[in-house]
Each structure stands twice: as C-alpha cells, then as structure tokens.
Scaffold this active site. Structure first.
Site: not given
Ligand code: 6PG
Length: 477
Positions: A128, A183, A186-187, A190
């Site tokens: 990430s 991960k 994590h997203n 996010e």
């Molecule tokens: C990271 C991010 C990255 C991710 C996108 C999210 O941790 O660096 O999570 O891995 O791919 O930036 O993408 P979307 O918003 O397009 O799903």
C-alpha cells in the site's frame, strides 16, 4: 546470478518498487514483456543503484542469486497466472515468487498451494501507498511460508516505510493468503475512511454552509489533532484546489460518480461469507455504487426533501465541532469492524495474525496511515486477545465522550436531508452492540412462526418450537 531481487512488470508500481530496492543498495534484475521498457528504466535511473536489464525470462532468472526472489508486478487475475506459468518452470526448489499486486486472497491461496507442491515458495504481498509509497517506503503485508519471509523479510523491511519509532512497516502476516487478505481489509477501511471524510465535507458544505476553502481550513485544523492522517491531509489539498479552466473550486467541476477497482467490494463479499458485520465499510462501497447510478439519480431528482434553515455563524462553528466528534467516533467503528474481519479471517484460515503488528505496519507508508494507528497498536499490545477495539478502555471512553455530538450530527443530517450512510450505520452498530436486548428475539419468533425454525430460551438450555398453527403450546425443537 548476483541480483538479490528481480522485478518483472515495469508499469509505475513495478518501476518504483525496483528503484526503491536499488536505492537501498540491492542489485535489482529487471524484466518486462516489452524489453525496450527494461532498458529504458535501467538507463534512466542507473545512477540510483545497480540494475541488470534482462531481455528474456531465462536471462532474468539467470541474473538472480539463489534462492531466487522475483516479484511479479502485473495486473491481478489472469495476467498474474500467465506470468507465474512463464517463470515457474525456470525456477528451482526453494526459490520464491512474490506477487505484489492487489490479488484476491483466494487466488493467492490457490497459487501458493500449487507452487508449494512444485517446491517453490509463493508469497502474496499486499503493498500500500500508491506510486509515491512504492518509491519512498510503502506499507508491506507479506503472506506465505515463514521460511520465505526469512529470506525475503530483511529486503522488504529495508524498503518499507518506517514508523516514527523506527519500526519497519513490513511484517510476516501469516501463511498463504494472509497478506493479501489483510491488504483487502486495509482497502475496505480505506473506502470507509474516505466515505466518512466525504460525509463530513457534505455536512459542512450543506448544513454549516462552508465553502470548500473553509472546509479545507477546517480539515487542516483537524489534522493537527487526533484525526491526524494522510487522508485528512490530502482531502484539505483537494478541497483547497481551484480549477484553472473555470476558476471554480476543483471539487465542483468533477463528476460526482465514484469509481472503484473492487478491493472494497471484496472486503464486503468476504465479510458476508465470514458473518462479520462490517456495516460501515459496506455503506462506503454502496455509496460509491449509488453515486454511479446516473439514470436512477436523474429519475429521482424531483423527490421532495426537507426545507432547511441556514445556521448562524456561531451555530455553524459549533456544528463543525460536532462533526469532528462524529467523524472520529465513526472512524473508531470502521477500524473495529475491519479488525474484527481480520480476526475472523485469521481464525477461519488458521493464520494466527497478530492484530497489533497489523496496526503497527499501517502506521506509515499506506493510504490509511494515521496517528490513530499507534493507539490501536497499543490497545492490542496491552491485550492481544481484545474481543473488539470498542472494548479497549481508552477507545470506549473516547467514543462514549463523542456519542452525544455524533447523535446530534446524524439527527441534523436526517432533518436537513443530507445522506450520511457511514455515520448513521456506524452509530447503529455502536447502539446495537451496547443494547441490552435486541429485536433479534422477535426475528426468531417470526422464523419459528412461518418455518418452524426453532429458538433458544433465555431461561433454559435447548431449542424450542411453538405450535403456532395449533394450541400454541411449546415443544422441544
Ligand atoms: C493502496 C491503495 C491501492 C488501491 C487503490 C484503491 O493501498 O495503495 O489501496 O492499492 O488499488 O488506490 O482503488 P479503488 O478506489 O479504485 O478501488
């Protein structure tokens, strides 16, 4: 071979990762489907370290010292399988293939098993931090066997971001798909963080009547306190930006339809399978999906809403303070839900994930990096078997202190017709968890009525059924 590490797939993430290794003193073998890119990269950044540009797969493999460590940085899905099949036959027992893409953890489990049977370590690594992170120090979440981490870990720890106390933001998460699973969550977090910040912006704009520039200021102030985080910081930047062509706030000229590549959606799909209530994360995914339904929105645009009275300046200022509380409380809930999902995944797959270590490696390098994560690390370090972040004394106290304002904000949003799915779902989660009795008892009664699905009693062991169609006496189920 003399290269300690090889990178194949030299799009921006692969390039930057390769440069990061080279800058840290490692000899890096480079490979790409189009060989001209390989040479160009080695030429352009040759002064940063030692690169070996390989023309072919065979040359690439020959350039690596043993056990070979090669990182695949291509698109998740079929392209990853294709590259694995290109290289696996050229490798020897004990070599390590690393997948640094955003793979689905189930694919990682499948690939790991397949390659293990062929004597090759397969390590699915969550990375990430975007392009900048890859170059200057990402947060790294490696799965795979402990042996593979023994060989790979020191390299990853060298190129990873470093927390303020110097700890590298890379640690062995657990076997097979554990790294990609973490991960993925994590997203999901996010997405939730981004949605909550977006709701705070929407409320400050629509209810408090603040301009984007004023909201940028507000976020800058929040960023000096407990909300100190990368996402709040960049949000202020985006909101303060003026569109050059029109002179309008940038945020007003962007089409309001959020896209996604799918990792947030995976988090929710897997949470449903594991039975983990990640309602705040789910609302964030749905909010993006709803925003994209242009025709549906258009068709609903004339539905009535409330008539909102504007706030006075003093009221607006007070309201902004309450929004900070609501945002912080909802953020605690998102992380509570995300860590619950990691715990559940860890139990389901036998990964033995150290939740404190996960919080620790998210402190720097990644998109959700925040001062807050140090507190989460502390909570799990104090008590590794913490049932939930909300049962940590400090978080419980903080969320308790925020709850009045949190309610006021959700109530104001409802009154004024501003959608706040993230704030509202998080508050419902909080209220449901603290409720002494839930209406789930009634749900059980309904299920028993129409389907004889049985229920348990509060006063006796066993399962029971009421003869709803008969004399309504109770029998054991
Ligand atoms: C990271 C991010 C990255 C991710 C996108 C999210 O941790 O660096 O999570 O891995 O791919 O930036 O993408 P979307 O918003 O397009 O799903």
């Amino acid at each position: 071979g003399t290269a300690q590490i090889g990178v194949t797939g030299l799009a921006v993430m692969g390039r930057n990762l390769a440069r990061n290794f080279a800058r840290n003193g490692f000899t890096v073998a480079l490979h790409n489907r189009t060989a001209s890119k390989t040479r160009a990269l080695a030429d352009e950044f040759g002064d940063e370290g030692t690169f070996i540009a390989a023309e072919s797969a065979e040359e690439f493999v020959a350039a690596l010292e043993r056990p070979r460590r090669l990182i695949i940085m291509v698109k998740a899905g079929d392209p990853t399988d294709a590259v694995i099949e290109e290289f696996a036959p050229l490798l020897e027992e004990g070599d390590v293939i690393i997948d640094g893409g955003n793979a689905h953890f189930a694919d990682t489990r499948r690939r790991e098993k397949d390659l293990r049977e062929r004597g090759i370590h397969f390590v699915g690594v969550g990375i990430s931090g975007g392009e900048e992170g890859a170059l200057h120090g990402p947060s790294i979440m490696p799965g795979g066997s402990p042996e593979s981490y023994a060989s790979l870990g020191p390299l990853l720890e060298r190129i990873a971001g470093k927390a303020k106390d110097g700890t590298p933001c890379s640690t062995h998460i657990g076997p097979d798909g554990a790294g990609h699973f973490v991960k993925m969550v994590h997203n999901g977090i996010e997405y939730a963080d981004m949605q909550l910040i977006a709701e705070a912006y929407h409320l400050l704009r629509s209810v408090a009547g603040y301009s984007p520039a004023k909201i940028a200021e507000t976020f800058r102030t929040w960023n000096t306190g407990r909300l100190d985080s990368y996402l709040i910081e960049i949000t202020a930047e985006v909101l303060a930006h003026t569109d050059e062509a029109t002179g309008k706030p940038f945020v007003d000229v962007v089409v309001d339809q959020a896209e996604q590549k799918g990792t947030g959606r995976w988090t929710v799909q897997i949470a449903l399978d594991l039975g983990v209530p990640v309602s705040g994360i789910a609302e964030a995914v749905f909010a993006r999906s709803l925003s994209g339904h242009a025709a549906l929105r258009e068709a609903s645009a004339s539905l009535p809403g409330p008539v909102a009275a504007p706030l006075s300046e003093a009221e607006a200022e007070r309201f902004a303070g309450q929004v900070e509380q609501a945002l912080y409380a909802s953020k605690i809930v998102s992380y509570t839900q995300g860590f619950h999902q990691i715990q559940a995944g860890s139990e389901e797959y036998g990964w033995n994930v150290d939740l404190g270590a996960v919080a620790s490696i998210w402190r720097e390098g990644c998109i959700i990096r925040a001062a807050f994560l140090d507190r989460i690390r502390e909570a799990y370090d104090t008590r590794a078997d913490l049932p939930s972040l909300l049962s940590d004394k400090q978080f419980a106290e903080e969320i308790g202190a925020a709850q009045e304002d949190w309610r006021a904000v959700v109530a104001a949003a409802v009154h004024q017709g501003v959608p706040t799915p993230g704030f509202a779902a998080s508050l419902s989660y909080y209220d449901a968890l603290r409720a002494e009795r839930l209406p789930a008892a009634l749900t059980q009664g309904q299920r028993d009525f129409f389907g004889a699905h049985t229920y348990r009693r509060t006063d006796r062991e066993g399962s029971f059924h009421t003869l709803w169609g008969g004399d309504r006496s109770e029998v054991t189920g």
